[in-house]
Write an enzyme that holds these catalytic residues in place. Structure first.
Site, PDB file in Angstrom:
ATOM      1  N   ASN A  58       0.865  -1.177   0.000  1.00 50.71           N
ATOM      2  CA  ASN A  58       0.000   0.000   0.000  1.00 50.71           C
ATOM      3  C   ASN A  58       0.903   1.229   0.000  1.00 50.71           C
ATOM      4  OD1 ASN A  58      -1.778   2.068   0.557  1.00 50.71           O
ATOM      5  ND2 ASN A  58      -2.212   1.413   2.661  1.00 50.71           N
ATOM      6  N   TRP A  59       0.986   1.872  -1.138  1.00 50.52           N
ATOM      7  CA  TRP A  59       1.897   3.033  -1.246  1.00 50.52           C
ATOM      8  C   TRP A  59       1.329   4.285  -0.579  1.00 50.52           C
ATOM      9  CZ3 TRP A  59       4.634   3.361  -6.724  1.00 50.52           C
ATOM     10  CH2 TRP A  59       5.474   2.250  -6.863  1.00 50.52           C
ATOM     11  N   LYS A  60       0.057   4.242  -0.221  1.00 56.22           N
ATOM     12  CA  LYS A  60      -0.603   5.417   0.378  1.00 56.22           C
ATOM     13  C   LYS A  60      -0.405   6.634  -0.535  1.00 56.22           C
ATOM     14  CE  LYS A  60       0.255   3.354   4.834  1.00 56.22           C
ATOM     15  NZ  LYS A  60       0.229   3.490   6.268  1.00 56.22           N
ATOM     16  N   HIS A  80      -9.320   0.878   5.164  1.00 63.13           N
ATOM     17  CA  HIS A  80      -8.028   1.064   5.846  1.00 63.13           C
ATOM     18  C   HIS A  80      -8.249   1.987   7.042  1.00 63.13           C
ATOM     19  CE1 HIS A  80      -3.930   2.310   6.660  1.00 63.13           C
ATOM     20  NE2 HIS A  80      -3.525   1.267   5.969  1.00 63.13           N
ATOM     21  N   GLU A  95      -6.649   4.368   8.159  1.00 61.42           N
ATOM     22  CA  GLU A  95      -6.446   5.802   7.890  1.00 61.42           C
ATOM     23  C   GLU A  95      -7.685   6.418   7.262  1.00 61.42           C
ATOM     24  OE1 GLU A  95      -2.717   5.417   5.775  1.00 61.42           O
ATOM     25  OE2 GLU A  95      -1.751   4.852   7.653  1.00 61.42           O
ATOM     26  N   GLU A 139      -5.006  -5.330  10.669  1.00 63.90           N
ATOM     27  CA  GLU A 139      -3.969  -4.323  10.871  1.00 63.90           C
ATOM     28  C   GLU A 139      -4.215  -3.595  12.192  1.00 63.90           C
ATOM     29  OE1 GLU A 139      -2.098  -3.018   6.924  1.00 63.90           O
ATOM     30  OE2 GLU A 139      -3.873  -1.787   7.220  1.00 63.90           O
ATOM     31  N   GLY A 145       2.927   1.872  10.779  1.00 68.50           N
ATOM     32  CA  GLY A 145       3.922   2.944  10.648  1.00 68.50           C
ATOM     33  C   GLY A 145       4.673   3.267  11.922  1.00 68.50           C
ATOM     34  N   SER A 154       3.786  -2.535  10.228  1.00 74.95           N
ATOM     35  CA  SER A 154       5.244  -2.571  10.439  1.00 74.95           C
ATOM     36  C   SER A 154       5.895  -3.886  10.008  1.00 74.95           C
ATOM     37  CB  SER A 154       5.589  -2.240  11.896  1.00 74.95           C
ATOM     38  OG  SER A 154       5.213  -0.898  12.183  1.00 74.95           O
ATOM     39  N   GLY A 171       2.892  -1.212   4.240  1.00 76.57           N
ATOM     40  CA  GLY A 171       2.912   0.210   3.894  1.00 76.57           C
ATOM     41  C   GLY A 171       4.316   0.657   3.525  1.00 76.57           C
ATOM     42  N   GLY A 172       4.990   1.277   4.491  1.00 77.35           N
ATOM     43  CA  GLY A 172       6.300   1.900   4.254  1.00 77.35           C
ATOM     44  C   GLY A 172       7.296   1.016   3.521  1.00 77.35           C
TER      45      GLY A 172
HETATM   46  C1  PEP Z   1      -0.554   0.018   6.207  1.00 81.09           C
HETATM   47  O1  PEP Z   1      -0.739   1.213   6.264  1.00 81.09           O
HETATM   48  O2  PEP Z   1      -1.388  -0.716   5.643  1.00 81.09           O
HETATM   49  C2  PEP Z   1       0.645  -0.519   6.824  1.00 81.09           C
HETATM   50  C3  PEP Z   1       0.661  -1.778   7.131  1.00 81.09           C
HETATM   51  O3  PEP Z   1       1.669   0.352   7.035  1.00 81.09           O
HETATM   52  P1  PEP Z   1       3.148   0.006   7.584  1.00 81.09           P
HETATM   53  O4  PEP Z   1       3.588  -1.266   6.920  1.00 81.09           O
HETATM   54  O5  PEP Z   1       3.977   1.171   7.174  1.00 81.09           O
HETATM   55  O6  PEP Z   1       3.030  -0.163   9.051  1.00 81.09           O
END
Ligand code: PEP
Length: 257
Positions: free
Chosen positions: A17-19, A104, A106, A174, A180, A219, A240-241
Site C-alpha cells: 500500500n503506497w498510500k 483502511h 487511515e 492491521e 507505521g 510494520s 505500507g512503508g
Molecule cells: C498500512 O498502512 O497498511 C501498513 C501496514 O503500514 P506500515 O507497513 O507502514 O506499518
C-alpha cells in the site's frame, strides 16, 4: 466447513500500500521488483502493488508480463455521479486494477468511514469485478482495554458483504497501533487474532471462509516477515512503508521464496 474436512491450501498474498506516495518516477520500483521476481526460482505467493490512483495505468503497463498485480487504495460505493474527487471501483478496474483496499484505518479515521461505508465499498468492488481487501484492526486504547477481539468481530460483521467469497474478498488484520510505528504484536498475539478471524469467517461463509486470505499488516519489514508469515492463519501481508522500495518489498516477499 464440515468437521474433519481438511483445511484448503491458500496461496498467500503480499500486498503493498503506497498510500499518498509515488510519482511517475516510482515506476522504477515496479520494474525493479519485477526483475527480482523473475530471477527467483519459485515465488510462492501472489504479489500486489496499490499505488495512488494516478499511477495505476502506468504501473499496470510497467508490470506487464510480471507476477505483479495492481490495485487501488479506496473506491466510492457508486459507479459514477456527482462525487467530486472520488473514484469508483469501475474506474479503478478500467485503469487496470484487479484489487482495491477498503476500510483502511487511515480512511476510517481521516474520512469517518463506518463499517457500513466499508461494506458498501466492498460491494462496489465486487460489482466492478475487483477483489476487495477489507481492513480491520483495533486501536491501542481498545487493545489495552482487552477489546481487540470484540472490535474486530464487530468490524468483520459490519464490513464484509454477505456475498463475499474467497475469490472476491481478502481480510487484512492491521492493528492501528502497529501501522507505521515499527511496533508489532507478538507472533502469539497475531495467531490468536487470526484464529478468531478464521473462526468468524468459517462461521459466516463456511468453506469460502476457510479459504479466504487473512493478511497481517502493521510494520512488516524484511527482518520480521518470515516470523510473521509463519504464524498459522496468516496468509500474507499488507505492507505500507516497506513496500515503497523494490528491495525492501522483495525482502518481505522472500518469506515465500
Ligand atoms: C498500512 O498502512 O497498511 C501498513 C501496514 O503500514 P506500515 O507497513 O507502514 O506499518
Amino acid at each position: 466447513m464440515a468437521a474433519g474436512k481438511k483445511a484448503p491450501r491458500i496461496t498467500a498474498l503480499v500486498a503493498g500500500n503506497w498510500k499518498m506516495n509515488g510519482l511517475k518516477a516510482s515506476r522504477k520500483e515496479v520494474s525493479g521488483l519485477a526483475r527480482r521476481l523473475a530471477k527467483a526460482e519459485r515465488v510462492g505467493c501472489d504479489v500486489l502493488v496499490c499505488p495512488p490512483a494516478t499511477l495505476i495505468s502506468l504501473l499496470k503497463e510497467e508490470a506487464k508480463g510480471s507476477k505483479i498485480a495492481i490495485g487501488g487504495q479506496d473506491c466510492h460505493a457508486n459507479a459514477s455521479g456527482a462525487h467530486t474527487g472520488d473514484i469508483s471501483a469501475e474506474m479503478l478496474k478500467d485503469a487496470g486494477a484487479g484489487f482495491v483496499i477498503v476500510g483502511h484505518s487511515e480512511r476510517r479515521a481521516d474520512h469517518g468511514e463506518t463499517d457500513a461505508t466499508v461494506r458498501a465499498k466492498a460491494e462496489a468492488a465486487h460489482r466492478a469485478g475487483l477483489v476487495a481487501i477489507v481492513c480491520v484492526g483495533e486501536t491501542e486504547q481498545q487493545r489495552d482495554a482487552g477489546e481487540t477481539l470484540k472490535v474486530i468481530g464487530g468490524q468483520l460483521a459490519g464490513s464484509l458483504t454477505d456475498a463475499a467469497t474467497a475469490k472476491t474478498t481478502v481480510v487484512a488484520y492491521e492493528p492501528v497501533w502497529a501501522i507505521g510505528t515499527g511496533r508489532t504484536p507478538t507472533a502469539d498475539d497475531v495467531a490468536k487474532v487470526h484464529a478468531a478471524i478464521r473462526e468468524t469467517l468459517v462461521g459466516r461463509f463456511g468453506e469460502e471462509g476457510a479459504a479466504m486470505r487473512i493478511l497481517y499488516g502493521g510494520s512488516v519489514k524484511p527482518s520480521n516477515a518470515a516470523e510473521l508469515m509463519a504464524v498459522p492463519n496468516v496468509n500474507g501481508a499488507l505492507v505500507g512503508g516497506a513496500s515503497l522500495k523494490a528491495e525492501d518489498f522483495f525482502g518481505i516477499i522472500s518469506a515465500y521464496i
